[in-house]
Design a protein around this motif. Structure first.
Motif, PDB file in Angstrom:
ATOM      1  N   ARG A   1      10.531  73.954  70.113  1.00 54.99           N
ATOM      2  CA  ARG A   1       9.839  72.701  69.870  1.00 54.99           C
ATOM      3  C   ARG A   1      10.227  71.706  70.950  1.00 54.99           C
ATOM      4  O   ARG A   1      11.310  71.767  71.535  1.00 54.99           O
TER       5      ARG A   1
ATOM      6  N   GLU B   1       8.739  59.598  71.871  1.00 54.78           N
ATOM      7  CA  GLU B   1       8.324  60.268  70.641  1.00 54.78           C
ATOM      8  C   GLU B   1       6.910  60.816  70.760  1.00 54.78           C
ATOM      9  O   GLU B   1       6.616  61.944  70.326  1.00 54.78           O
ATOM     10  N   ASP B   2       6.004  60.022  71.355  1.00 58.59           N
ATOM     11  CA  ASP B   2       4.621  60.472  71.503  1.00 58.59           C
ATOM     12  C   ASP B   2       4.530  61.641  72.485  1.00 58.59           C
ATOM     13  O   ASP B   2       3.668  62.514  72.334  1.00 58.59           O
TER      14      ASP B   2
ATOM     15  N   ASP C   1       3.985  69.440  71.385  1.00 60.72           N
ATOM     16  CA  ASP C   1       3.898  70.387  70.269  1.00 60.72           C
ATOM     17  C   ASP C   1       2.447  70.587  69.825  1.00 60.72           C
ATOM     18  O   ASP C   1       2.010  71.720  69.561  1.00 60.72           O
ATOM     19  N   ALA C   2       1.701  69.488  69.730  1.00 59.51           N
ATOM     20  CA  ALA C   2       0.306  69.590  69.300  1.00 59.51           C
ATOM     21  C   ALA C   2      -0.530  70.358  70.313  1.00 59.51           C
ATOM     22  O   ALA C   2      -1.460  71.081  69.938  1.00 59.51           O
TER      23      ALA C   2
ATOM     24  N   ALA D   1       6.748  64.036  72.843  1.00 57.14           N
ATOM     25  CA  ALA D   1       7.146  65.231  72.104  1.00 57.14           C
ATOM     26  C   ALA D   1       6.047  65.681  71.147  1.00 57.14           C
ATOM     27  O   ALA D   1       5.757  66.887  71.036  1.00 57.14           O
ATOM     28  N   LYS D   2       5.419  64.723  70.446  1.00 58.78           N
ATOM     29  CA  LYS D   2       4.326  65.076  69.536  1.00 58.78           C
ATOM     30  C   LYS D   2       3.166  65.701  70.297  1.00 58.78           C
ATOM     31  O   LYS D   2       2.553  66.676  69.835  1.00 58.78           O
ATOM     32  N   LEU D   3       2.855  65.135  71.457  1.00 61.77           N
ATOM     33  CA  LEU D   3       1.733  65.651  72.237  1.00 61.77           C
ATOM     34  C   LEU D   3       1.992  67.066  72.733  1.00 61.77           C
ATOM     35  O   LEU D   3       1.099  67.921  72.697  1.00 61.77           O
TER      36      LEU D   3
ATOM     37  N   ASP E   1      -6.280  66.671  65.825  1.00 56.92           N
ATOM     38  CA  ASP E   1      -5.046  66.887  65.063  1.00 56.92           C
ATOM     39  C   ASP E   1      -4.180  65.627  65.006  1.00 56.92           C
ATOM     40  O   ASP E   1      -3.561  65.336  63.972  1.00 56.92           O
ATOM     41  N   LEU E   2      -4.090  64.902  66.117  1.00 53.93           N
ATOM     42  CA  LEU E   2      -3.243  63.710  66.174  1.00 53.93           C
ATOM     43  C   LEU E   2      -4.008  62.430  65.852  1.00 53.93           C
ATOM     44  O   LEU E   2      -3.410  61.347  65.853  1.00 53.93           O
TER      45      LEU E   2
ATOM     46  N   VAL F   1      12.682  65.231  72.037  1.00 51.04           N
ATOM     47  CA  VAL F   1      12.379  63.839  72.380  1.00 51.04           C
ATOM     48  C   VAL F   1      13.252  63.442  73.568  1.00 51.04           C
ATOM     49  O   VAL F   1      14.482  63.478  73.481  1.00 51.04           O
TER      50      VAL F   1
END
Length: 235
Positions: A176, A135-136, A142-143, A138-140, A100-101, A179
């Motif tokens: 969610r 930032e990464d 959620d993913a 937070a993305k990780l 996904d990422l 960050v």
């Protein structure tokens, strides 16, 4: 006949003694505390910084119609949540997140960046992601919850079970990932506080040693047992 030891030489030090030592040797104590604090602060600032953030999901049973079904579903999702704790740190979920990422990272390595917690007897799942970029992280997080949800739906709803059957298990995202604004590791405030405490202890040890002997190694009590004023011995 043995000579009696003066009472002021045998009594244990009290707060007045410690206060007198601190007031007399405050320059040395302050210097030691300052050095220890700066060393702890410098060491903390030199450590690699890692950020963490947490996302929460709720295991739910879809399609419950009556009271008995809802009660049974409530017990089911609690037991399922405990089982999903190990599933959330499995290779299939990691591979889903990598796809996904679009990450160029082996699953074993990315699994080291994830911690999963399921509160006792609760349908809630908490996933915490760690990264050197806020930032990464937070993305990780959620993913990862999304990947876990897809993996759960594939496992629970495979086979001959109809897609709209009563009691279908899913995971609903409650929040969610935010960050983070400051690194979780190192804890600079904690390290600095430890430096201050260590400095105070070493400073008091220094003051006690200076109280026992002067700069020439002469005891601070004369042969008659009379106490000398420690303030006459300088720094």
């Amino acid at each position: 006949m043995p000579q009696a030891i003066p009472a002021d030489q045998t009594r244990a030090p009290d707060m007045r003694d410690l206060t007198r030592l601190a007031r007399t040797y405050w320059r040395g104590i302050t210097l030691i505390v300052l050095v220890c604090t700066l060393l702890a602060l410098g060491w903390s600032l030199m450590q690699p910084k890692f950020y963490s953030t947490t996302v929460r999901g709720l295991v739910i049973a879809i399609g419950q119609q009556d009271l008995s079904s809802r009660l049974a579903g409530d017990q089911l999702v609690r037991s399922k949540a405990a089982a999903y704790e190990s599933l959330a740190t499995s290779r299939p979920v990691a591979e889903t997140v990598i796809d996904d990422l679009d990450l160029d990272t082996p699953p074993e390595r990315i699994l080291d960046s994830i911690t999963v917690e399921v509160p006792s007897n609760s349908p809630e799942i908490r996933i915490t992601a760690w990264d050197d970029s806020p930032e990464d992280a937070a993305k990780l997080a959620d993913a990862w919850l999304t990947g876990l949800t897809r993996t759960v739906e594939t496992l629970e709803n495979s086979g001959d079970e109809a897609a709209d059957s009563v009691g279908r298990i899913s995971i609903q995202q409650l929040s969610r990932a935010e960050v983070p604004t400051s690194p979780t590791v190192p804890n600079t405030l904690l390290h600095t506080g430890i430096g201050v405490l260590v400095g105070l202890v070493l400073g008091l040890v220094y003051a006690f040693v200076r109280h026992r002997t002067n700069s020439d190694g002469v005891p601070l009590t004369d042969p008659a047992g009379t106490r000398k004023d420690p303030s006459t011995y300088g720094f």
